[in-house]
Write a protein that holds these residues in place. Structure first.
Motif, PDB file in Angstrom:
ATOM      1  N   GLY A   1      30.661  28.478  -1.306  1.00  0.00           N
ATOM      2  CA  GLY A   1      31.205  28.679  -2.648  1.00  0.00           C
ATOM      3  C   GLY A   1      31.075  30.121  -3.083  1.00  0.00           C
TER       4      GLY A   1
ATOM      5  N   THR B   1      38.172  35.245  -3.777  1.00  0.00           N
ATOM      6  CA  THR B   1      39.158  35.164  -4.859  1.00  0.00           C
ATOM      7  C   THR B   1      38.947  36.308  -5.846  1.00  0.00           C
TER       8      THR B   1
ATOM      9  N   PHE C   1      33.507  32.104  -1.255  1.00  0.00           N
ATOM     10  CA  PHE C   1      34.832  31.745  -1.747  1.00  0.00           C
ATOM     11  C   PHE C   1      35.143  32.542  -3.018  1.00  0.00           C
ATOM     12  N   HIS C   2      34.181  32.526  -3.937  1.00  0.00           N
ATOM     13  CA  HIS C   2      34.404  33.265  -5.168  1.00  0.00           C
ATOM     14  C   HIS C   2      34.520  34.758  -4.890  1.00  0.00           C
TER      15      HIS C   2
ATOM     16  N   GLY D   1      40.564  26.373  -0.810  1.00  0.00           N
ATOM     17  CA  GLY D   1      39.312  25.656  -1.045  1.00  0.00           C
ATOM     18  C   GLY D   1      39.465  24.530  -2.041  1.00  0.00           C
TER      19      GLY D   1
ATOM     20  N   GLY E   1      43.062  30.687  -4.163  1.00  0.00           N
ATOM     21  CA  GLY E   1      42.138  29.576  -4.366  1.00  0.00           C
ATOM     22  C   GLY E   1      42.516  28.318  -3.628  1.00  0.00           C
TER      23      GLY E   1
ATOM     24  N   TRP F   1      38.080  25.434   3.438  1.00  0.00           N
ATOM     25  CA  TRP F   1      37.229  26.627   3.367  1.00  0.00           C
ATOM     26  C   TRP F   1      35.806  26.328   3.837  1.00  0.00           C
TER      27      TRP F   1
ATOM     28  N   SER G   1      37.312  28.420  -7.206  1.00  0.00           N
ATOM     29  CA  SER G   1      36.058  28.993  -6.717  1.00  0.00           C
ATOM     30  C   SER G   1      34.942  28.847  -7.743  1.00  0.00           C
ATOM     31  N   LYS G   2      35.273  29.124  -9.000  1.00  0.00           N
ATOM     32  CA  LYS G   2      34.241  29.026 -10.024  1.00  0.00           C
ATOM     33  C   LYS G   2      33.799  27.581 -10.149  1.00  0.00           C
TER      34      LYS G   2
END
Lengths: 654, 101, 163, 368
Positions: free
Chosen positions: A352, A359, A355-356, A497, A494, A508, A419-420
C-alpha cells in the motif's frame, strides 16, 4: 542448508545481464556532457542530451522490466558491475538488481523524470545556467537510479548521498540569492542528521550480520538472515530499524526532520516536482519497504513508523490549510502524503505504501508542474490570493490541475482514491483505529486545502494585477504535454490496485508480494471495507464542498473563521513555531558551543600552542643557528666526529 | 702472491684517513673534491679486497657503481664550482658559505 | 708480500702528496698516481677489469677533468695560513683517531681464511653476469644518474653570470 | 726459464717498437719529400763516396738521434722544473707499455714449449690499451703547463680536451669490435680472425666492422695528435704547442712518442681489423685453401710467416698515416670538436647498437 532457509521459498530465478548498468550510466553520461556544455558556450546541446539520456534510460528500463516479466514471480534481473570493497569477511559488489519493487521505482523515476525534463525545456528556456541545470538534473536521475537499483545497503547509500547532493545543488540553484543558498544548506544539514543515523544503523547491521557469520549488506542476505537476526538480537533489530527510520525521516521529510522541505521550494519548480515530490522524498519509504523483512521483526519499530507517518500526515495537512503560497501548499501536502506512505508501511501494508508512492508521484508531479505553469504565466507570482479566474487564460493548466486536485483528494476513481484507501483500510484492519482516524482527518483536510488552492487560483474573480494580467498566457507545448500525460496517469494509475474481487483484483499486491514481507494478514469483512471506502470518499467530498462554500460561494467565510479561531490560525500560520523551536533548542546552543570552541579552544588554546611552539622554536633557533657556519668543512668535521663516536661505541660494545 | 686481506684493509683505512684530513684542512675547493675521491677509492679498495676474500663478485659490482657515481659527482661538482667561480672569483671553501644564517 | 708493501708505501706517499702539496697541479698528479697504484692493487686482487676501468675512468677522465678545470681557472697555489685553525687541529686529531679505529677494525676481524678462488674469478664474464642479474636495476638507475649529471653539469657550466 | 722467455719477449716487442720509431722518423722525412716532390734528407751520407750504394738511411737513423741528444737541455726560467722534467717521461712510458699487449705472432713451438708471441698476455688487453692511451694525455697537459709559456699552455689545454673527446669515439669503435669477437684479449681477437666467413673470406675485422675501422682510424690519428688533428702542436699557430719550450733529448722524447703512437695505432688497426699476424688460409700446419686445397708448411716457418705478415701490415698502416699527414690540411678547433662529438660519437653509438642487435640475432652465424 539452514532450516531457516525453508520459508524463504524456492530460490529465486536470477537473470544475469550487463544491461542494467546502462540505466544509471546514461543519465550520468548526460551529466558529463552537461558539465562540459556548462563550461563552454555550447549550451543548446543539453536540450538533446538532458531529456534524451533520461528517455534512453527509460527505454532501457522498460526493456529490463519486460525481461523481468518473463521470469517467474520472485525473479530478478541482476547486473554485477564490479567488486567495490573486499576486506576481511566483507565482500561488496557494485551490483544492480531489478525485482518487482525496483521495477516500479525505475519506471517512475525514468518515466516521470523524462516528462519533467521535457517540461524543463520550456520552463528553463530563458535561464542562462540552463546547461548547469540539466547536468544537475541528470546527475540526480543517475543517483536516484543507483539508489533504487542497488542490491545492498552501501550502494543504496551512494545513491542516497548522491540525491542529497543534487537536492542541495538544485535548491540553491539560484545561489546568488542568499535565501536560496540558505534553503539549500538547511536541506543539506537536516539530511545530514538523518544520514548519520542511517550510517550508524548500517554499521550496527553489518556488525550483527558478522556475528551471524555472514558479513554482508546485500538485501538478499539481509532478508534471508532476518529471522535469525531477529531471534539472535531482537533489540538490535529494533535499534537498527529506528536508526534507519531516522535516516528515512530526513530524506522523506517526516517529523522531526521535515523542516527543510518547505524551504526547498526555493529551487526551480521542475526540481520541486522531480526531487521534492515524485522521487527523492520517497526514498525513505522505498528503503523501509525494501527492508520490510527486517522491519516486521520489530513490531515496536513498526508502530513508531506508523505513528510518525500518521502524525506527520495530519500535522503537515493542518499547516497546509493556511498557506498562501501555492508551492508551499504543495510542499506541505507532499509531507502529508509521504506521511500516508509511512503510515502505510508502518501498519504493515508495504504494498500500500509503495502503491501510494507510485500514484503520488504521478499526481504530485502534475500539481507541481501545474504550479510551475501558473508561476510561468504569472511572472513568478505564487500567492493564491493574487490569482483567481486563471481558467480563462490557462485552460490546459486549469484542467490538468483540477485532475491533480481530484486525484489527491481521493475522489473515485482517480489514483489516490485507491491508494489512500488501501492504506487507511490497512490501518484500520491492523487495529490502529486512532491512526486510521488521524489519517481520515488528514484526508479531509487534504481535499479542503487542495481545493482551496484550486478555487482561489483558477475560479472566482480575477485578483491579478494589471501588469501581470497583460502577460498571462498558456505555457508552451513542452510544458503542457507533460501536464496532459501526467493528468492521464493520475487518473489511471490507481487502477492497478483495485480492491479484492473487483475485475483483476489486487494485482498490485500480488505483483509485489514476493519482494515485500507479509505482515500478519488482517482479514476484514467485505462490508466493512465498503463502509470504510464510503466514509473516506465522503470525507473527501466533504472537504471539497467545504472549500467550495468557503472560497467560491461566499468568500470571506474563511476570514471570519480565522478571526474566530485566531489562536489556532496564528499557530498554523506560524507553522507551530517548529523552526523557531528548533532554532532555540538546537541551533542557538550549538552556535554558543561553537563560539566557545572557536574563540576559546581554537583561537586561544590551539593557536596559542601552535604559535607558541613556533615562537619557541624561533627563539631557540636564534641561538642554534649560529652553529651553521655555511662552511662545508665544519659540517664534514661534524660528520667525522659522528663517525668516530659511532665506530667507537660499536667497538666498545663488540 | 698471497697478501692477507687485512693488509689491504689497513691500507684502505689509511688512505681514507688521509682523504678525510684533506677534506677537513684544505681550503681549495678542487683539492677537497680530490680528497673525496681518495676516500671513495679507499672504500673501493676494501670492496675489492673483501670481494676476493669472500669469493663474491658483489664487491666488484659495487665498485663499478661507485666509479660511475664518482664520475657523475665530479662532473656536477666541478660544474658547480665553475658556476661559483664565475660569480665569486674564489676557489676557497672557507669563503664560500652561502648556506648560513 | 714485498711487492705489496712497496706499492702500499707508494700509494700512501702519493695520497699524502694530494693532501699536503700546496699546488693543486701536484695534488692532481698525486691523485692520479694514487689511483693508478690502487689499480695495481686491484690487479693483485684478481680484479683486472675493475683495475682497467679504474685507470680509464679515474686517470683517463676524472683527474683530467680536475686538471682541466685547474688550468682553465689558473688556480694558484694555496697560501698556507700561519696558524692552523682550532677546528682544523681538532679535525686532524679525529682523523687520526678514525684511522686507528678503522685499522683496528681491519685487524681485529677474524679472517675467514683465504678460500680457493674459482677459475675465472674477476673475469669480465663473471662481473658482467653479476652486473646484469643482481645489479640490473642499479645499472639502469646509474645510467639515469649519469644522464642527469651530464645535463646538470652542462646547464650549470653554461649559465651566464647575471649583472 | 719462464722469466727469461718473458724478458726476451718484452725485449723483442720493445725493439720492434724502437726500431720502427726511428725508422718512421726517416720514412716521414723521405716520405714528405716524396709527396712534395723534393729529395728530402740526403746530407747525412758518411762514406757516401766510398761505397757503391747509398747509406743515407743508416746515417739518418744515427744522425738524427745523435743530434737531438746532444742539444742543450733548456728549462725556462719560471717553469716548474720537476714537472717540466717529468712530462716527457709521462708521455712516452704508457705508450711503451701499450705495445706489450699487442701480439706479434701466434705461438712459437720449440720442443715441448709453446711460447705465446706477445710480451704480456692480459685478458682485458683492449681495456689496457684504452687505459694506457688515456694516460698519454698527462704528458701533454703537464708539459704544456709546466713550461710556463702561453703557447705551450694553450697546446696543453687543447690537447687535453681533444684527447678526452676522441677517446670516447675510439672506445665506442672498440666496443663494437669486442661485441663481434666476444673477447677483450687481443691475442684471442687475432686468433678469432683466423676463421673463415662463409668458408672463403677471412673473418677479419675490416669485413665485420668496416665502420668501426674508419672510426678507430680517425680517432687514433686524433689521439696521436697528428695532422689533420695536430691542434695541440699546430706549428703555424702555437710554434710547437705543448713542447714549444722543450729541447734536446726531452724534445726528442716527445717526438718519439709521436711516432710510437703512429706505430701503436697501426698495430691496433692491424690486430683488430686486419687479422693481426694472420696470413689468409694459413693454419698451424699449413695452408688450407677453400675447396679442400692443402699445402703443408713446417711449424717454425708458419710462425715466421705470421710475424712477417704482422710486420708488413704494420708498415702499411704506418705509411698510410704518414700519407694522411702530408695530404690533409689541419682542421679548425671547432671543426675538430664537432667531428668528435657530433659525428664520431653518434655514428659510434649507432654502430654499437646495430652490432649488438646483429650479434643477438645471428648468434649462430657469427664466428663465436
Amino acid at each position: 542448508m539452514h532450516p531457516e532457509h525453508a520459508h524463504t521459498a524456492a530460490e529465486a530465478v536470477v537473470l544475469a545481464t550487463s544491461l542494467l548498468r546502462w540505466i544509471p550510466l546514461l543519465p550520468l553520461i548526460g551529466f558529463g556532457i552537461g558539465v562540459f556544455a556548462a563550461s563552454t558556450n555550447r549550451r543548446s546541446i543539453v536540450h538533446i542530451t538532458g531529456p534524451g539520456s533520461v528517455l534512453l534510460a527509460f527505454v532501457v528500463s522498460v526493456i529490463a522490466v519486460s525481461r523481468l516479466w518473463t521470469l517467474p514471480a520472485g525473479g530478478a534481473v541482476v547486473d554485477n558491475v564490479f567488486t567495490w570493497i573486499s576486506v576481511g569477511m566483507l565482500h561488496l559488489d557494485m551490483t544492480f538488481r531489478v525485482d518487482a519493487l525496483t521495477s516500479v521505482m525505475i519506471l517512475i523515476i525514468t518515466g516521470i523524470g523524462f516528462l519533467i525534463h521535457l517540461y524543463s525545456l520550456g520552463y528553463m528556456h530563458e535561464d542562462a545556467d540552463e546547461a548547469r541545470f540539466f547536468s544537475y538534473l541528470n546527475l540526480f536521475v543517475a543517483s536516484m537510479l543507483v539508489l533504487v537499483l542497488a542490491d545492498s545497503l552501501p550502494v543504496v547509500f551512494i545513491g542516497w548521498e548522491g540525491v542529497g547532493v543534487c537536492s542541495y545543488l538544485l535548491i540553491g540553484f539560484w545561489y546568488q540569492d542568499m535565501a536560496n543558498a540558505d534553503a539549500g544548506r538547511k536541506a543539506m544539514i537536516t539530511n545530514r542528521i538523518g544520514d548519520a543515523a542511517f550510517l550508524i544503523g548500517m554499521f550496527i547491521l553489518v556488525w550483527a550480520m558478522h556475528d551471524l557469520g555472514a558479513a554482508s549488506l546485500r538485501f538478499e542476505d539481509l532478508n534471508r538472515m532476518a529471522p535469525q537476526l531477529g531471534a539472535a538480537a531482537p533489540h538490535l533489530v529494533t535499534a537498527v530499524c529506528l536508526l534507519l527510520l531516522i535516516g528515512a525521516t530526513g530524506k522523506s521529510a517526516q517529523i522531526p526532520l521535515y523542516v527543510w522541505l518547505p524551504d526547498a521550494m526555493a529551487g526551480p519548480t521542475p526540481v520541486s516536482a522531480l526531487i521534492h515530490a515524485a522521487t527523492m522524498v520517497t526514498a525513505g519509504v522505498y528503503m523501509i519497504a525494501r527492508l520490510s523483512p527486517l522491519y516486521v521483526l520489530s513490531p515496536a519499530a513498526l508502530d513508531v513508523v506508523a505513528t510518525i507517518g500518521a502524525v506527520t500526515a495530519l500535522f503537515a495537512a493542518t499547516m497546509a490549510l493556511v498557506q498562501n503560497d501555492l508551492k508551499k501548499i504543495l510542499a506541505y501536502s507532499t509531507i502529508s502524503q509521504i506521511g500516508y506512505m509511512v503510515l502505510g508501511v508502518g501498519v504493515g501494508s508495504f504494498s500500500g505504501g509503495v502503491f501510494h508512492l507510485m500514484t503520488h508521484a504521478c499526481f504530485k508531479a502534475l500539481l507541481f508542474l501545474g504550479a510551475g505553469s501558473v508561476m510561468h504565466a504569472m511572472s513568478g507570482e505564487l500567492d493564491i490570493h493574487k490569482m483567481g479566474n486563471l481558467k480563462a487564460k490557462l485552460p490546459t493548466t486549469r484542467w490538468t490541475f483540477l485532475v491533480g486536485c481530484l486525484a489527491i483528494a481521493g475522489v473515485p476513481p482517480l489514483a489516490a482514491f485507491f491508494s489512500k484507501d488501501m492504506i487507511l483500510e490497512a490501518a484500520f484492519a491492523s487495529g490502529h483505529v486512532v491512526l486510521w482516524f488521524i489519517g481520515l482527518t488528514a484526508a479531509g483536510m487534504t481535499a479542503f486545502y487542495m481545493f482551496r488552492a484550486y478555487f482561489l487560483a483558477f475560479e472566482g474573480e480575477s485578483r491579478v494585477d494589471h501588469h501581470t494580467e497583460h502577460h498571462l498566457h498558456e505555457s508552451p507545448p513542452p510544458m503542457t504535454i507533460p501536464l496532459m500525460v501526467l493528468a492521464v496517469l493520475s487518473i489511471v494509475a490507481g487502477w492497478v490496485g483495485l480492491p479484492h474481487g473487483i475485475l483483476w483484483g489486487d494485482a498490485w499486491g500480488h505483483y509485489l508480494a514476493p519482494v515485500l514481507a507479509s505482515h500478519e494478514a488482517h482479514e476484514i469483512a467485505g462490508s466493512t471495507v465498503l463502509l470504510l471506502t464510503l466514509v473516506t470518499t465522503g470525507v473527501a467530498l466533504g472537504g471539497i464542498f467545504l472549500a467550495y462554500s468557503f472560497y467560491l460561494k461566499s468568500p470571506g467565510t474563511a476570514d471570519r473563521i480565522a478571526e474566530r479561531f485566531h489562536g489556532i490560525y496564528v499557530l498554523l500560520w506560524n507553522k507551530y513555531w517548529i523552526d523557531e523551536l528548533y532554532d532555540r533548542l538546537f541551533i542557538t546552543p550549538y552556535v554558543i558551543v561553537s563560539k566557545f570552541f572557536w574563540k576559546v579552544v581554537d583561537a586561544m588554546l590551539i593557536d596559542g600552542v601552535v604559535n607558541g611552539v613556533g615562537v619557541a622554536v624561533g627563539k631557540t633557533s636564534d641561538v642554534w643557528r649560529r652553529l651553521e657556519s655555511g662552511n662545508v668543512q665544519h659540517y664534514a668535521a661534524a660528520m667525522l666526529i659522528g663517525a668516530v663516536v659511532t665506530c667507537g661505541v660499536y667497538w666498545w660494545l663488540a | 702472491m698471497n697478501v692477507p686481506v687485512e693488509n689491504y684493509l689497513v691500507l684502505a683505512a689509511l688512505i681514507f684517513a688521509i682523504g678525510c684530513a684533506g677534506v677537513l684542512t684544505r681550503r681549495n675547493f678542487i683539492v677537497i673534491l680530490m680528497s673525496v675521491e681518495l676516500m671513495l677509492n679507499a672504500v673501493n679498495l676494501t670492496f675489492v679486497a673483501l670481494s676476493r676474500q669472500l669469493v663474491s663478485m658483489d664487491g666488484q659490482m659495487i665498485v663499478f657503481f661507485v666509479m660511475t657515481v664518482a664520475a657523475a659527482e665530479v662532473a656536477v661538482g666541478l660544474a658547480i664550482f665553475l658556476a661559483i667561480y664565475s660569480q665569486r672569483r674564489t676557489v676557497n671553501a672557507d669563503e664560500i658559505s652561502l648556506l648560513r644564517w | 708480500m714485498i711487492a705489496f708493501y712497496f706499492i702500499a708505501l707508494l700509494t700512501l706517499a702519493s695520497a699524502l702528496l694530494v693532501v699536503l702539496h700546496r699546488n693543486p697541479i701536484y695534488s692532481a698528479l698525486g691523485l692520479v698516481n694514487t689511483l693508478f697504484l690502487i689499480a695495481v692493487s686491484f690487479v693483485m686482487l684478481d680484479a683486472e677489469l675493475i683495475a682497467m676501468l679504474q685507470v680509464i675512468v679515474y686517470a683517463g677522465a676524472i683527474v683530467i677533468l680536475f686538471l682541466f678545470v685547474i688550468m682553465l681557472l689558473n688556480v694558484e697555489s694555496e697560501v698556507r695560513s700561519a696558524r692552523i685553525s682550532k677546528i682544523g687541529t681538532a679535525g686532524l686529531a679525529f682523523v687520526l683517531l678514525f684511522a686507528v679505529e678503522l685499522a683496528v677494525f681491519a685487524l681485529v676481524r677474524d679472517p675467514s681464511g683465504a678460500q680457493e678462488l674459482p677459475a675465472g674469478f674477476g673475469s669480465t664474464e663473471l662481473l658482467a653476469e653479476t652486473l646484469f642479474s643482481k645489479g640490473m636495476l642499479s645499472f639502469e638507475l646509474t645510467s639515469l644518474l649519469l644522464l642527469v649529471a651530464v645535463v646538470g653539469a652542462v646547464v650549470m657550466a653554461r649559465r651566464k653570470v647575471e649583472s | 726459464m719462464d722469466l727469461l722467455i718473458s724478458f726476451v719477449l718484452a725485449l723483442v716487442a720493445l725493439l720492434i717498437l724502437l726500431q720502427l720509431t726511428v725508422l718512421l722518423l726517416w720514412v716521414e722525412r723521405k716520405g714528405s719529400a716524396l709527396i712534395q716532390d723534393r729529395v728530402g734528407a740526403n746530407r747525412a751520407n758518411l762514406f757516401g763516396g766510398l761505397l757503391p750504394f747509398n747509406l743515407g738511411i743508416v746515417n739518418t737513423l744515427m744522425a738524427d738521434p745523435l743530434k737531438l741528444f746532444h742539444k742543450e737541455d733548456v728549462i725556462p726560467k719560471d717553469a716548474d722544473k720537476f714537472l717540466h722534467w717529468l712530462a716527457p717521461f709521462i708521455a712516452v712510458l704508457p705508450l711503451f707499455v701499450t705495445f706489450a699487449v699487442v701480439p706479434f705472432g701466434d705461438v712459437l713451438v720449440i720442443g715441448d714449449r709453446v711460447i705465446n708471441l706477445q710480451a704480456a698476455n692480459v685478458n682485458v688487453g683492449l681495456l689496457f690499451v684504452l687505459g694506457m692511451v688515456s694516460l698519454g694525455v698527462y704528458g701533454v697537459v703537464i708539459g704544456g703547463w709546466a713550461s710556463n709559456s702561453r703557447y705551450a699552455f694553450l697546446g696543453g689545454v687543447r690537447g687535453s680536451a681533444q684527447m678526452i673527446s676522441y677517446e670516447i669515439g675510439m672506445g665506442l669503435a672498440l666496443v663494437a669490435v669486442v661485441l663481434t669477437y666476444g673477447t677483450l684479449d687481443l691475442q684471442q681477437i687475432a686468433r678469432e680472425q683466423g676463421k673463415l666467413m662463409w668458408g672463403v673470406i677471412p673473418a677479419w675485422g675490416v669485413f665485420y666492422q668496416p665502420l668501426a675501422l674508419v672510426l678507430f682510424f680517425i680517432a687514433g690519428i686524433a689521439e696521436s695528435k697528428r695532422p689533420p688533428f695536430d691542434l695541440p702542436e699546430a706549428e703555424s699557430e702555437l710554434v710547437a704547442g705543448f713542447y714549444t719550450e722543450y729541447s734536446g733529448s726531452k724534445q726528442s722524447m716527445f717526438m718519439m712518442s709521436d711516432f710510437i703512437e703512429v706505430a701503436i695505432v697501426a698495430a691496433l688497426v692491424t690486430t683488430l681489423f686486419f687479422g693481426g699476424w694472420q696470413v689468409p688460409y694459413l693454419q698451424r700446419d699449413g695452408f688450407h685453401f677453400p675447396g679442400g686445397f692443402f699445402v703443408g708448411v713446417p711449424s717454425l716457418v708458419v710462425t715466421i710467416l705470421q710475424v712477417v705478415s704482422f710486420l708488413v701490415k704494420l708498415f702499411i698502416f704506418c705509411w698510410l698515416q704518414i700519407l694522411v699527414r702530408w695530404t690533409y690540411p689541419r682542421m679548425r678547433y671547432d671543426q675538430l670538436m664537432n667531428l668528435g662529438w657530433k659525428r664520431l660519437l653518434p655514428i659510434g653509438l649507432a654502430n654499437v647498437v646495430v652490432t649488438a642487435v646483429l650479434v643477438l640475432a645471428l648468434e649462430g652465424f657469427t664466428i663465436k
